[in-house]
Motif scaffolding. Structure first.
Motif, PDB file in Angstrom:
ATOM      1  N   LEU A 157     -14.638  10.000  -4.840  1.00  0.00           N
ATOM      2  CA  LEU A 157     -14.497  11.357  -5.354  1.00  0.00           C
ATOM      3  C   LEU A 157     -14.469  11.263  -6.872  1.00  0.00           C
ATOM      4  O   LEU A 157     -14.069  10.231  -7.417  1.00  0.00           O
ATOM      5  N   PRO A 158     -14.850  12.327  -7.559  1.00  0.00           N
ATOM      6  CA  PRO A 158     -14.707  12.306  -9.028  1.00  0.00           C
ATOM      7  C   PRO A 158     -13.214  12.289  -9.348  1.00  0.00           C
ATOM      8  O   PRO A 158     -12.422  12.931  -8.666  1.00  0.00           O
ATOM      9  N   THR A 159     -12.824  11.536 -10.345  1.00  0.00           N
ATOM     10  CA  THR A 159     -11.402  11.435 -10.667  1.00  0.00           C
ATOM     11  C   THR A 159     -11.160  11.560 -12.159  1.00  0.00           C
ATOM     12  O   THR A 159     -12.071  11.385 -12.966  1.00  0.00           O
ATOM     13  N   ASN A 160      -9.917  11.851 -12.491  1.00  0.00           N
ATOM     14  CA  ASN A 160      -9.446  11.888 -13.869  1.00  0.00           C
ATOM     15  C   ASN A 160      -7.997  11.396 -13.819  1.00  0.00           C
ATOM     16  O   ASN A 160      -7.065  12.178 -13.972  1.00  0.00           O
ATOM     17  N   ALA A 161      -7.835  10.114 -13.564  1.00  0.00           N
ATOM     18  CA  ALA A 161      -6.517   9.541 -13.312  1.00  0.00           C
ATOM     19  C   ALA A 161      -5.649   9.479 -14.560  1.00  0.00           C
ATOM     20  O   ALA A 161      -6.134   9.302 -15.669  1.00  0.00           O
ATOM     21  N   SER A 162      -4.360   9.638 -14.309  1.00  0.00           N
ATOM     22  CA  SER A 162      -3.351   9.466 -15.355  1.00  0.00           C
ATOM     23  C   SER A 162      -2.058   9.040 -14.672  1.00  0.00           C
ATOM     24  O   SER A 162      -1.890   9.219 -13.464  1.00  0.00           O
ATOM     25  N   ASN A 163      -1.165   8.486 -15.455  1.00  0.00           N
ATOM     26  CA  ASN A 163       0.118   8.051 -14.905  1.00  0.00           C
ATOM     27  C   ASN A 163       1.083   9.227 -14.921  1.00  0.00           C
ATOM     28  O   ASN A 163       1.440   9.714 -15.991  1.00  0.00           O
ATOM     29  N   PRO A 164       1.542   9.662 -13.733  1.00  0.00           N
ATOM     30  CA  PRO A 164       2.474  10.792 -13.688  1.00  0.00           C
ATOM     31  C   PRO A 164       3.899  10.402 -14.071  1.00  0.00           C
ATOM     32  O   PRO A 164       4.732  11.273 -14.302  1.00  0.00           O
ATOM     33  N   GLY A 165       4.187   9.111 -14.103  1.00  0.00           N
ATOM     34  CA  GLY A 165       5.550   8.653 -14.413  1.00  0.00           C
ATOM     35  C   GLY A 165       6.452   8.696 -13.194  1.00  0.00           C
ATOM     36  O   GLY A 165       7.084   7.723 -12.850  1.00  0.00           O
ATOM     37  N   THR A 166       6.492   9.848 -12.544  1.00  0.00           N
ATOM     38  CA  THR A 166       7.305  10.014 -11.341  1.00  0.00           C
ATOM     39  C   THR A 166       6.469  10.646 -10.245  1.00  0.00           C
ATOM     40  O   THR A 166       5.744  11.609 -10.486  1.00  0.00           O
ATOM     41  N   ILE A 167       6.580  10.082  -9.063  1.00  0.00           N
ATOM     42  CA  ILE A 167       5.974  10.654  -7.858  1.00  0.00           C
ATOM     43  C   ILE A 167       7.054  11.486  -7.195  1.00  0.00           C
ATOM     44  O   ILE A 167       8.197  11.052  -7.091  1.00  0.00           O
ATOM     45  N   ASN A 168       6.692  12.681  -6.731  1.00  0.00           N
ATOM     46  CA  ASN A 168       7.641  13.543  -6.041  1.00  0.00           C
ATOM     47  C   ASN A 168       7.268  13.676  -4.572  1.00  0.00           C
ATOM     48  O   ASN A 168       6.079  13.667  -4.219  1.00  0.00           O
ATOM     49  N   THR A 169       8.275  13.817  -3.732  1.00  0.00           N
ATOM     50  CA  THR A 169       8.037  14.041  -2.310  1.00  0.00           C
ATOM     51  C   THR A 169       7.103  15.236  -2.151  1.00  0.00           C
ATOM     52  O   THR A 169       7.335  16.292  -2.734  1.00  0.00           O
ATOM     53  N   GLY A 170       6.033  15.040  -1.391  1.00  0.00           N
ATOM     54  CA  GLY A 170       5.069  16.110  -1.154  1.00  0.00           C
ATOM     55  C   GLY A 170       3.861  16.076  -2.058  1.00  0.00           C
ATOM     56  O   GLY A 170       2.938  16.875  -1.891  1.00  0.00           O
ATOM     57  N   ASP A 171       3.812  15.141  -3.014  1.00  0.00           N
ATOM     58  CA  ASP A 171       2.638  15.023  -3.874  1.00  0.00           C
ATOM     59  C   ASP A 171       1.445  14.545  -3.054  1.00  0.00           C
ATOM     60  O   ASP A 171       1.565  13.648  -2.213  1.00  0.00           O
ATOM     61  N   LEU A 172       0.291  15.138  -3.315  1.00  0.00           N
ATOM     62  CA  LEU A 172      -0.967  14.740  -2.692  1.00  0.00           C
ATOM     63  C   LEU A 172      -1.885  14.321  -3.825  1.00  0.00           C
ATOM     64  O   LEU A 172      -2.172  15.115  -4.722  1.00  0.00           O
ATOM     65  N   MET A 173      -2.328  13.047  -3.791  1.00  0.00           N
ATOM     66  CA  MET A 173      -3.088  12.503  -4.920  1.00  0.00           C
ATOM     67  C   MET A 173      -4.210  11.587  -4.442  1.00  0.00           C
ATOM     68  O   MET A 173      -4.261  11.202  -3.284  1.00  0.00           O
ATOM     69  N   ILE A 174      -5.066  11.244  -5.384  1.00  0.00           N
ATOM     70  CA  ILE A 174      -6.118  10.245  -5.159  1.00  0.00           C
ATOM     71  C   ILE A 174      -5.780   9.043  -6.022  1.00  0.00           C
ATOM     72  O   ILE A 174      -5.539   9.171  -7.230  1.00  0.00           O
ATOM     73  N   TYR A 175      -5.757   7.864  -5.391  1.00  0.00           N
ATOM     74  CA  TYR A 175      -5.583   6.610  -6.121  1.00  0.00           C
ATOM     75  C   TYR A 175      -6.957   5.964  -6.211  1.00  0.00           C
ATOM     76  O   TYR A 175      -7.738   6.030  -5.258  1.00  0.00           O
ATOM     77  N   SER A 176      -7.241   5.324  -7.314  1.00  0.00           N
ATOM     78  CA  SER A 176      -8.553   4.757  -7.581  1.00  0.00           C
ATOM     79  C   SER A 176      -9.540   5.927  -7.528  1.00  0.00           C
ATOM     80  O   SER A 176      -9.338   6.912  -8.198  1.00  0.00           O
ATOM     81  N   SER A 177     -10.576   5.839  -6.729  1.00  0.00           N
ATOM     82  CA  SER A 177     -11.506   6.967  -6.628  1.00  0.00           C
ATOM     83  C   SER A 177     -11.755   7.386  -5.191  1.00  0.00           C
ATOM     84  O   SER A 177     -12.535   8.302  -4.948  1.00  0.00           O
ATOM     85  N   ASN A 178     -11.061   6.722  -4.236  1.00  0.00           N
ATOM     86  CA  ASN A 178     -11.333   7.068  -2.839  1.00  0.00           C
ATOM     87  C   ASN A 178     -10.127   6.965  -1.910  1.00  0.00           C
ATOM     88  O   ASN A 178     -10.279   7.056  -0.700  1.00  0.00           O
ATOM     89  N   VAL A 179      -8.921   6.806  -2.450  1.00  0.00           N
ATOM     90  CA  VAL A 179      -7.744   6.645  -1.592  1.00  0.00           C
ATOM     91  C   VAL A 179      -6.889   7.911  -1.664  1.00  0.00           C
ATOM     92  O   VAL A 179      -6.290   8.217  -2.695  1.00  0.00           O
ATOM     93  N   LEU A 180      -6.863   8.647  -0.557  1.00  0.00           N
ATOM     94  CA  LEU A 180      -6.027   9.843  -0.443  1.00  0.00           C
ATOM     95  C   LEU A 180      -4.606   9.394  -0.132  1.00  0.00           C
ATOM     96  O   LEU A 180      -4.393   8.606   0.788  1.00  0.00           O
ATOM     97  N   VAL A 181      -3.635   9.883  -0.910  1.00  0.00           N
ATOM     98  CA  VAL A 181      -2.251   9.460  -0.739  1.00  0.00           C
ATOM     99  C   VAL A 181      -1.354  10.694  -0.597  1.00  0.00           C
ATOM    100  O   VAL A 181      -1.413  11.607  -1.418  1.00  0.00           O
ATOM    101  N   LEU A 182      -0.530  10.683   0.455  1.00  0.00           N
ATOM    102  CA  LEU A 182       0.478  11.721   0.674  1.00  0.00           C
ATOM    103  C   LEU A 182       1.835  11.038   0.565  1.00  0.00           C
ATOM    104  O   LEU A 182       2.166  10.159   1.362  1.00  0.00           O
ATOM    105  N   PHE A 183       2.606  11.431  -0.436  1.00  0.00           N
ATOM    106  CA  PHE A 183       3.899  10.789  -0.704  1.00  0.00           C
ATOM    107  C   PHE A 183       5.017  11.533   0.009  1.00  0.00           C
ATOM    108  O   PHE A 183       5.096  12.751  -0.056  1.00  0.00           O
ATOM    109  N   TYR A 184       5.886  10.770   0.688  1.00  0.00           N
ATOM    110  CA  TYR A 184       7.012  11.392   1.373  1.00  0.00           C
ATOM    111  C   TYR A 184       8.363  10.974   0.811  1.00  0.00           C
ATOM    112  O   TYR A 184       9.405  11.350   1.334  1.00  0.00           O
ATOM    113  N   LYS A 185       8.362  10.246  -0.294  1.00  0.00           N
ATOM    114  CA  LYS A 185       9.586   9.903  -1.029  1.00  0.00           C
ATOM    115  C   LYS A 185       9.280   9.964  -2.518  1.00  0.00           C
ATOM    116  O   LYS A 185       8.164   9.666  -2.940  1.00  0.00           O
TER     117      LYS A 185
END
Length: 164
Positions: free
Chosen positions: A95-123
């Protein structure tokens, strides 16, 4: 003669202003503090996430990554466990990406890691990794329990993503 000069001068002003006009849209300068690429569009970016019998609602951001993600919806996938805080899925294509470091991941964040990894965070946790944000679950209470119950512990879980 004086009226003719005034008329010609007025005509030159009108022609000059028309010649300088362009039909191209005005592009706003980016707001570096709020990162305009990640503004929330509440009209068309509502996402429903089904995990077992539980349904969560998320708001997607308005960026190129979200547009490419939405083109793949509806999507039912098997997400695998990673690090005791996230579920992930590897898309077969980037997928097209524009990655940056969020510093903190929050429960419920939905993100793309690298350019093809869908990540759903639960902590929630601090991170040094960079991601491209897709959106966030509005009320993530019960998310961890739903993922654990559907995955029979720490295994794979079937998740359905669809636009509302």
């Amino acid at each position: 003669m004086k009226n003719l000069m005034i008329l010609l001068f007025g005509l030159f002003l009108v022609i000059g202003s028309i010649a300088c006009k362009t039909d191209e849209p005005t592009i706003a300068s980016p707001n570096l503090e709020n990162n305009n690429e990640n503004t929330i569009d509440t009209m068309s970016n509502r996402l429903k996430i089904k995990i077992g019998s539980k349904t969560f609602h998320a708001m997607l951001l308005d960026n190129a990554t979200v547009t490419a993600f939405k083109a793949r919806l509806p999507l039912t996938i098997s997400m695998s466990e990673l690090n005791g805080n996230e579920k992930l899925y590897n898309f077969p294509a980037n997928l097209p990406t524009n990655a940056s470091n969020p510093g903190t991941i929050n429960t419920g964040d939905l993100m793309i890691y690298s350019s093809n990894v869908l990540v759903l965070f639960y902590k929630s946790f601090a991170t040094s990794y960079s991601y491209t944000r897709l959106g966030r679950i509005a009320d993530p209470s019960g998310l961890e329990a739903a993922l654990a119950a559907s995955a029979a512990g720490a295994g794979n879980v079937t998740v359905t993503f669809e636009l509302e």
